[in-house]
Scaffold this active site. Sequence first.
Site, PDB file in Angstrom:
ATOM      1  N   SER A   1       0.825  -1.196   0.000  1.00 63.85           N
ATOM      2  CA  SER A   1       0.000   0.000   0.000  1.00 63.85           C
ATOM      3  C   SER A   1       0.870   1.260   0.000  1.00 63.85           C
ATOM      4  CB  SER A   1      -0.943  -0.068   1.211  1.00 63.85           C
ATOM      5  OG  SER A   1      -1.901   0.936   1.172  1.00 63.85           O
TER       6      SER A   1
ATOM      7  N   HIS B   1      -2.824  -1.410  -3.987  1.00 61.26           N
ATOM      8  CA  HIS B   1      -4.286  -1.471  -3.987  1.00 61.26           C
ATOM      9  C   HIS B   1      -4.838  -0.061  -3.850  1.00 61.26           C
ATOM     10  CE1 HIS B   1      -4.433  -2.141   0.696  1.00 61.26           C
ATOM     11  NE2 HIS B   1      -3.882  -1.004   0.371  1.00 61.26           N
TER      12      HIS B   1
END
EC number: 3.4.21.92
Length: 200
Positions: free
Chosen positions: A104, A129
């Site tokens: 992330s 993501h």
Amino acid sequence: MSYYDPQGVIPYVIEQSPRGERAMDIYSRLLKDRIIFLGTPVDDQVANAIMAQLLHLESEDPEQDINLYINSPGGSVSAGLAIYDTMQFVKPDIVTTALGMAASMGAFLLAAGTKGKRFALPNTRILLHQPAVGGLAGQASDVEIHARELIRTKRRLNEILSEHTGQPYDKIERDTDRDFIMGAEEAIEYGLIDDIVRHH
């Protein structure tokens, strides 16, 4: 102490000097060698510590590289963007190296290092993501405001990733729609890193 450690477990090293021995926490010792270690989730406190270290190292020597080692599950988008902006703001090149997991916001910061100086160790996992949102509650108009902001933030993160990886925006948008996990070799092909470090 120079670094936030939520568990309160910070190793100390003994340093010899002409004036005798001196105990120093490991993060302060690494900072002397221009190494910053991000080994926790990214939150405001961690971001403030990392930004302060980046600014300190720039003031010490604006020409010498700063090394940012990353083993992080990600975290706060606003805190991560504050680190990102500081990385782009300071004069020294930022050498990023991922070890363990860069997920992330951790992966985002990895890609934000100076082009040609972004690395990973061989068994590192890198995950991209879309930004997560907690349970939105409140009046419908407030939920709508937060939803619009989330979409704007996602768009901006994808633009930045596209800029740093060389991938088309549409591909980044598709790939970050769900968890997208890569090994180090795949991260090179994707443009997130430039090389794999096997030995120091």
